[in-house]
Design a protein around this motif. Structure first.
Motif, mmCIF file in Angstrom:
data_model
loop_
_atom_site.group_PDB
_atom_site.id
_atom_site.type_symbol
_atom_site.label_atom_id
_atom_site.label_comp_id
_atom_site.label_asym_id
_atom_site.label_seq_id
_atom_site.Cartn_x
_atom_site.Cartn_y
_atom_site.Cartn_z
ATOM 1 N N ALA A 275 -6.455 4.259 0.542
ATOM 2 C CA ALA A 275 -5.254 3.841 1.400
ATOM 3 C C ALA A 275 -5.140 2.140 1.585
ATOM 4 O O ALA A 275 -3.780 1.798 1.806
ATOM 5 C CB ALA A 275 -5.158 4.579 2.519
ATOM 6 N N HIS B 119 -0.723 4.869 3.198
ATOM 7 C CA HIS B 119 -0.735 3.651 2.686
ATOM 8 C C HIS B 119 0.294 2.579 3.032
ATOM 9 O O HIS B 119 -0.095 1.460 2.942
ATOM 10 C CB HIS B 119 -0.628 3.820 0.864
ATOM 11 N N THR C 84 4.515 -0.662 -1.861
ATOM 12 C CA THR C 84 4.224 0.702 -1.484
ATOM 13 C C THR C 84 4.238 1.730 -2.636
ATOM 14 O O THR C 84 4.862 1.333 -3.625
ATOM 15 C CB THR C 84 5.098 1.176 -0.211
#
Length: 366
Positions: free
Chosen positions: A22, A52, A358
């Protein structure tokens, strides 16, 4: 001498492995995912994606660049690039993003939030797409039924409700007659995952000087209007408000807004030789505005009016764009500047927005 085991009987616990992964930058995670089924599954796990996102948001922002290529017969193609610092001050990468959105080759980036960007067609302005440029996932927003482009202005905002993770698109439309006289103004909100837009009531006409919002702070979008007021739109309550600002020396100029670590910043660009930076320590408290830095033209070595501060980094550094063709990194404390020239693949001319890479999917948002 201690013997070396022939094999590892017990792998790392799954939760520990996920906690380590993560922390990977999105580029590193996607590279590992391509060769590991477990990583591919993680990319679809909402809990892991949120984890994350948490770590990604704590890093310095990256940049999304947009360039324009004019083809024959007036055909225009916009291309996205992802620029990030490779964990060392002087090493950067620029990757062309091969995103294919059918019938959506020309666009402008009108907002970035948690790894998702809002793309708007510059001519067919009711065509809107939400995209994760790093993963390539995207959705097209349902059109505003019965609306068509007529002379007038359109303002678009994109953000999220922090408590519910509901992503919303805001559209403010000026309807004018053929002589550009304002007839009425309408406000629409769309929540990702819904099927239709909602028409919002608005008692006052908003005259926002910027079509794109570059300051999403405290769960609200922020603009500077034509009277140099700071106008906010709360993504949860869906209400407009005016945020108090400090007394600024503006003259004939104006100012713009940026976010940094949850605080609202003012960039006073009304001077010909400098940019003043103000920070609001406590949201909505006018007395908490403080001038924290001044960027002088002589330290930049370039015409300050052609310099745009895109975003703020740790240790009070900033990314700047000069004349849509050069990336600069400037330290506000030491007043030192460096041009980021050793970046392979950087386009010749571009626009830039701050971005956090992301795994958030627009299909799951909302």
């Amino acid at each position: 001498m201690e013997s070396v085991p022939k094999e590892i009987k017990e792998p790392f616990p799954e939760d520990l492995t996920n906690e380590i992964v993560a922390r990977f930058p999105v580029k590193s995670f996607l590279r590992v995912r391509s060769s590991c089924k477990a990583m591919r599954d993680l990319a679809h796990n909402p809990i892991f994606v949120d984890r994350h996102l948490k770590f990604s948001s704590q890093r310095n922002p990256s940049l999304i660049l947009t360039d324009t290529i004019c083809r024959v017969k007036g055909y225009i193609l916009n291309t996205l690039y992802f620029v990030q610092n490779e964990e060392t001050p002087d090493r950067y990468s620029c990757n062309k993003l091969g995103i294919e959105i059918p019938k959506f080759h020309e666009f402008r980036v009108m907002g970035s939030c948690n790894g998702l960007i809002c793309l708007v067609h510059p001519m067919k302005r009711y065509e809107i797409c939400i995209c994760n440029p790093c993963t390539g996932k995207h959705i097209k927003i349902p059109p505003l039924i019965g609306r068509r482009d007529i002379p007038g202005n359109i303002v678009i905002g994109f953000g999220v409700v922090p408590m519910t993770d509901k992503y919303k698109v805001l559209v403010i439309i000026d309807f004018r007659d053929s002589n550009f006289v304002l007839l009425r103004q309408e406000v629409f909100v769309y929540t990702l995952g819904d099927t239709t837009w909602r028409l919002k009531g608005n008692n006052s006409v908003l005259r926002l000087g910027q079509s794109a919002c570059k300051a999403f702070v405290n769960g609200a979008l922020h603009w500077v209007d034509n009277a140099n007021h700071i106008v906010s739109f709360n993504m949860d309550t869906e209400e407009f408000d005016v945020i108090p600002r400090p007394e600024l020396e503006l003259g004939r100029g104006s100012f713009s807004l940026r976010p940094f670590k949850g605080k609202l910043l003012i960039l006073n660009t009304s001077f010909g030789d400098r940019i003043e930076i103000w920070k609001m320590k406590n949201y909505r408290v006018v007395e908490s505005w403080t001038r924290i830095f001044t960027v002088n033209e002589q330290n930049i070595g370039r015409n300050i009016r052609n310099v745009e501060i895109v975003c703020f980094l740790e240790d009070w550094e900033v990314y700047m764009v000069y004349e849509h063709g050069a990336l600069l990194r400037y330290n506000l404390q030491t007043e030192s500047v460096s041009e980021l020239i050793a970046i392979d693949g950087l386009p010749n001319r571009f626009d830039a927005v701050a971005h956090v890479g992301t795994l958030v999917s627009p299909r799951r948002a909302g």
